[in-house]
Design an enzyme around this catalytic site. Structure first.
Site, mmCIF file in Angstrom:
data_model
loop_
_atom_site.group_PDB
_atom_site.id
_atom_site.type_symbol
_atom_site.label_atom_id
_atom_site.label_comp_id
_atom_site.label_asym_id
_atom_site.label_seq_id
_atom_site.Cartn_x
_atom_site.Cartn_y
_atom_site.Cartn_z
ATOM 1 N N LYS A 177 -3.852 57.855 62.115
ATOM 2 C CA LYS A 177 -2.460 58.297 62.066
ATOM 3 C C LYS A 177 -2.409 59.438 61.074
ATOM 4 O O LYS A 177 -2.746 59.256 59.899
ATOM 5 C CB LYS A 177 -1.653 57.098 61.578
ATOM 6 C CG LYS A 177 -0.234 57.284 61.225
ATOM 7 C CD LYS A 177 0.256 55.869 60.889
ATOM 8 C CE LYS A 177 1.717 55.739 60.637
ATOM 9 N NZ LYS A 177 2.266 56.586 59.645
HETATM 10 P P1 FBP Z 1 7.623 57.267 58.900
HETATM 11 O O1 FBP Z 1 7.599 57.574 60.366
HETATM 12 O O2 FBP Z 1 8.956 56.792 58.443
HETATM 13 O O3 FBP Z 1 7.068 58.409 58.083
HETATM 14 O O4 FBP Z 1 6.664 56.015 58.728
HETATM 15 C C1 FBP Z 1 5.296 56.125 58.838
HETATM 16 C C2 FBP Z 1 4.649 55.728 57.541
HETATM 17 O O5 FBP Z 1 3.265 55.915 57.591
HETATM 18 C C3 FBP Z 1 4.932 54.316 57.131
HETATM 19 O O6 FBP Z 1 4.085 53.417 57.738
HETATM 20 C C4 FBP Z 1 4.791 54.418 55.644
HETATM 21 O O7 FBP Z 1 5.575 53.517 54.976
HETATM 22 C C5 FBP Z 1 5.280 55.787 55.350
HETATM 23 O O8 FBP Z 1 5.146 56.543 56.504
HETATM 24 C C6 FBP Z 1 4.525 56.470 54.253
HETATM 25 O O9 FBP Z 1 5.190 57.663 54.007
HETATM 26 P P2 FBP Z 1 4.832 58.620 52.831
HETATM 27 O O10 FBP Z 1 3.888 59.581 53.391
HETATM 28 O O11 FBP Z 1 6.137 59.227 52.490
HETATM 29 O O12 FBP Z 1 4.280 57.792 51.719
#
Ligand code: FBP
Length: 272
Positions: A177
């Site tokens: 991801k």
């Molecule tokens: P979002 O689509 O809200 O960005 O969520 C994906 C994610 O990977 C979550 O699983 C995780 O909590 C968050 O983004 C981490 O985001 P950041 O990069 O801001 O720490």
């Protein structure tokens, strides 16, 4: 290569992973504009939408809520995570074992690696243990590939994002991801580097329907395999509407215009 296409994580080889681990990663701030979504129940409900291939949560939410949803939702257990209160170099604690994830009903596991952080080596070694254990249990592994920390000057730079896509392949992730690297061309590079490992785009902070879907569409056009999204779904007034649109863009190859008009999800454009 692990046959990820034969698992519930994917549909026709593609994915819409709904992520809801923000309560640990970002804290209550993410629920400020949508106080009702601090309650996991409506978000578990959203995860029953047919577009959602898997729902990614931490152990505590899975223990408390998954028993009521196990017939309707596929569980991706996020194995590690750390609060936003932690002020050290990016690092993350392993909160759940693969064995326990399986016991609770997860069909796949997720693991964050902050490449470039001082403890990259420790996280990679923990990943090794989780990845090999997941193999023993026939569970696909999704890597949250988030380069950040002292070694990373600019985490949004396409070359850095592409490197994390490669890292997923090299370390044995079935799916990596990554953040959207800013253009379809840059996403094509990331997809090329990830080779047989699949790529999903990380949703990011909430934008307009159109902006979000354009990035998803560019990811699919680039040969990506879907999206892992949190805030752009459950921070919306109507999560179902954007999930309807995602279904069309990810699984039915619809254009953004078609998906927006078919679902009535036409939000304001970026200039409005
Ligand atoms: P979002 O689509 O809200 O960005 O969520 C994906 C994610 O990977 C979550 O699983 C995780 O909590 C968050 O983004 C981490 O985001 P950041 O990069 O801001 O720490």
């Amino acid at each position: 290569m692990f046959p990820v296409d034969d698992t519930p994580l994917t549909r026709d080889g593609k994915m819409v992973i709904l992520a809801y681990d923000h309560g640990i990663e970002h804290g209550p701030a993410d629920f400020e504009d949508v106080p009702e979504r601090a309650d996991p129940e409506p978000v578990f409900e959203a995860a029953t939408h047919p577009a959602v291939t898997s729902f990614a949560v931490q152990k505590g939410l899975a223990e408390a809520y998954y028993p009521s949803y196990e017939d309707d939702v596929d569980l991706l257990m996020k194995l590690n995570g750390t609060s936003n209160l932690w002020m050290g170099e990016p690092d993350t604690a392993v909160n759940c074992s693969v064995e326990y994830a399986r016991e609770i009903g997860a069909s796949s596991v997720g693991f964050t690696i902050y490449a470039g952080a001082n403890n990259e080596i420790g996280m990679a070694e923990e990943f090794r243990e989780a990845q090999e254990s997941a193999r023993e249990h026939d569970m696909p592994v999704v890597m949250w590939g988030y380069p950040r920390g002292q070694g990373v000057k600019n985490a949004s730079k396409p070359a850095v994002i592409t490197y994390s896509a490669r890292l997923g392949l090299e370390l044995g992730a079935d799916v990596t991801k990554i953040k959207y690297p800013g253009s379809q061309e840059a996403m094509e590079d990331a997809v090329r580097m990830s080779a047989k490992s699949k790529i999903v785009m990380s949703g990011g902070s909430k934008t307009t329907d159109r902006e979000f879907l354009e990035d998803v569409k560019a990811t699919m056009n680039a040969g990506g395999d879907g999206v892992a999204v949190g805030r752009n779904v459950w921070q919306r007034d109507d999560p179902e509407q954007i999930l309807d649109a995602l279904e069309q863009v990810v699984f039915e190859d619809a254009t953004v215009d078609t998906a927006l008009s078919n679902t009535g999800a036409e939000g304001p454009t970026a200039d409005e």
